[in-house]
Design an enzyme around this catalytic site. Structure first.
Site, PDB file in Angstrom:
ATOM      1  N   GLU A  60     -37.163  32.978  96.474  1.00 52.21           N
ATOM      2  CA  GLU A  60     -38.555  33.502  96.562  1.00 52.21           C
ATOM      3  C   GLU A  60     -39.678  32.683  96.221  1.00 52.21           C
ATOM      4  O   GLU A  60     -40.932  32.546  96.658  1.00 52.21           O
ATOM      5  CB  GLU A  60     -38.394  34.515  97.229  1.00 52.21           C
ATOM      6  CG  GLU A  60     -37.563  35.580  97.764  1.00 52.21           C
ATOM      7  CD  GLU A  60     -36.430  35.716  97.428  1.00 52.21           C
ATOM      8  OE1 GLU A  60     -36.217  34.960  95.930  1.00 52.21           O
ATOM      9  OE2 GLU A  60     -35.898  36.708  97.343  1.00 52.21           O
ATOM     10  N   HIS A  64     -35.432  33.034  91.089  1.00 52.15           N
ATOM     11  CA  HIS A  64     -35.728  33.474  92.090  1.00 52.15           C
ATOM     12  C   HIS A  64     -36.101  32.428  93.114  1.00 52.15           C
ATOM     13  O   HIS A  64     -36.776  31.717  93.082  1.00 52.15           O
ATOM     14  CB  HIS A  64     -35.412  34.506  92.282  1.00 52.15           C
ATOM     15  CG  HIS A  64     -34.825  35.366  91.904  1.00 52.15           C
ATOM     16  ND1 HIS A  64     -34.912  37.661  91.907  1.00 52.15           N
ATOM     17  CD2 HIS A  64     -34.388  35.521  90.913  1.00 52.15           C
ATOM     18  CE1 HIS A  64     -34.079  37.680  91.343  1.00 52.15           C
ATOM     19  NE2 HIS A  64     -32.972  36.842  90.605  1.00 52.15           N
TER      20      HIS A  64
HETATM   21  N1  AOF Z   1     -31.038  35.314  92.392  1.00 54.95           N
HETATM   22  C1  AOF Z   1     -31.626  36.480  93.267  1.00 54.95           C
HETATM   23  C2  AOF Z   1     -31.578  37.709  93.571  1.00 54.95           C
HETATM   24  N2  AOF Z   1     -30.953  38.258  92.508  1.00 54.95           N
HETATM   25  C3  AOF Z   1     -30.718  39.499  92.905  1.00 54.95           C
HETATM   26  O1  AOF Z   1     -32.504  40.429  91.972  1.00 54.95           O
HETATM   27  C4  AOF Z   1     -31.051  41.079  90.492  1.00 54.95           C
HETATM   28  C5  AOF Z   1     -32.323  41.207  89.851  1.00 54.95           C
HETATM   29  O2  AOF Z   1     -32.224  39.260  89.217  1.00 54.95           O
HETATM   30  P1  AOF Z   1     -32.883  39.272  87.420  1.00 54.95           P
HETATM   31  O3  AOF Z   1     -34.151  39.728  87.671  1.00 54.95           O
HETATM   32  O4  AOF Z   1     -33.237  37.573  87.561  1.00 54.95           O
HETATM   33  O5  AOF Z   1     -31.922  39.741  86.783  1.00 54.95           O
HETATM   34  C6  AOF Z   1     -30.018  40.494  90.512  1.00 54.95           C
HETATM   35  O6  AOF Z   1     -28.868  41.228  89.831  1.00 54.95           O
HETATM   36  C7  AOF Z   1     -29.916  40.403  91.931  1.00 54.95           C
HETATM   37  O7  AOF Z   1     -29.349  41.676  92.670  1.00 54.95           O
HETATM   38  N3  AOF Z   1     -32.542  38.284  94.551  1.00 54.95           N
HETATM   39  C8  AOF Z   1     -33.600  37.609  95.264  1.00 54.95           C
HETATM   40  O8  AOF Z   1     -34.056  38.008  95.832  1.00 54.95           O
HETATM   41  N4  AOF Z   1     -34.106  36.291  95.079  1.00 54.95           N
HETATM   42  C9  AOF Z   1     -32.882  35.895  93.727  1.00 54.95           C
HETATM   43  O9  AOF Z   1     -33.357  34.191  94.226  1.00 54.95           O
END
Ligand code: AOF
Length: 147
Positions: free
Chosen positions: A55, A53
């Site tokens: 952050e 992600h």
């Molecule tokens: N890509 C992104 C986010 N993505 C959000 O986080 C959720 C969980 O992600 P995951 O654990 O990878 O499946 C995903 O469904 C989406 O809502 N959030 C963020 O703070 N930063 C990021 O760069």
């Protein structure tokens, strides 16, 4: 909001735009960390395929302790929970000691939503909806896929 806030969020949107379409099922997010005196400390965008992600990348790329008064600019609400079992982005920002978080678009995914509340409960100042019209295009397809 000051000019620095606009510049930093525009940079975060630019980072997310560069990864847009490359992050699979995950939305593309941009994150910029700025010191109180206007230095860009670190930045990141969601990785190819959706991870790491934004952050997470910005924080791990910064070596050492963040200066007091650091602001994190994020195009999407920092996630509340990960599906990977890793620490969430809201918890990472809290742990890193940021003083303030500025968010553009609020997340509607069940694991994303709630990050704002977590950050607020930790006593950190958080503003949302900043430059939302400029960042909205990044999340249209993602939100549509949630039904
Ligand atoms: N890509 C992104 C986010 N993505 C959000 O986080 C959720 C969980 O992600 P995951 O654990 O990878 O499946 C995903 O469904 C989406 O809502 N959030 C963020 O703070 N930063 C990021 O760069």
């Amino acid at each position: 909001m000051r000019q620095q806030d606009e510049n930093a969020m525009r940079r975060a949107i630019e980072l997310a735009r560069a990864q847009h379409g490359r992050t699979g099922d995950n939305p593309s997010v941009g994150c910029v960390l700025m010191s109180a005196d206007g230095r860009r400390l670190s930045e990141g965008a969601t990785g190819d395929g959706g991870r790491p992600h934004a952050e997470q990348l910005a924080l791990t790329q910064f070596k050492g302790k963040l200066p007091v008064g650091t602001t994190a600019y994020v195009t999407l609400e920092p996630c509340r929970e990960r599906s990977t079992g890793e620490a969430s982005c809201s918890n990472r920002l809290i742990k890193a000691g940021v003083a303030r978080v500025v968010v553009s678009v609020m997340d509607r995914h069940p694991k994303g939503a709630g990050g704002k509340a977590a950050i607020e409960s930790a006593g950190i100042d958080i503003a949302t909806g900043f430059l939302e019209e400029e960042a909205a295009f990044l999340y249209e397809d993602f939100f549509a896929s949630l039904g």
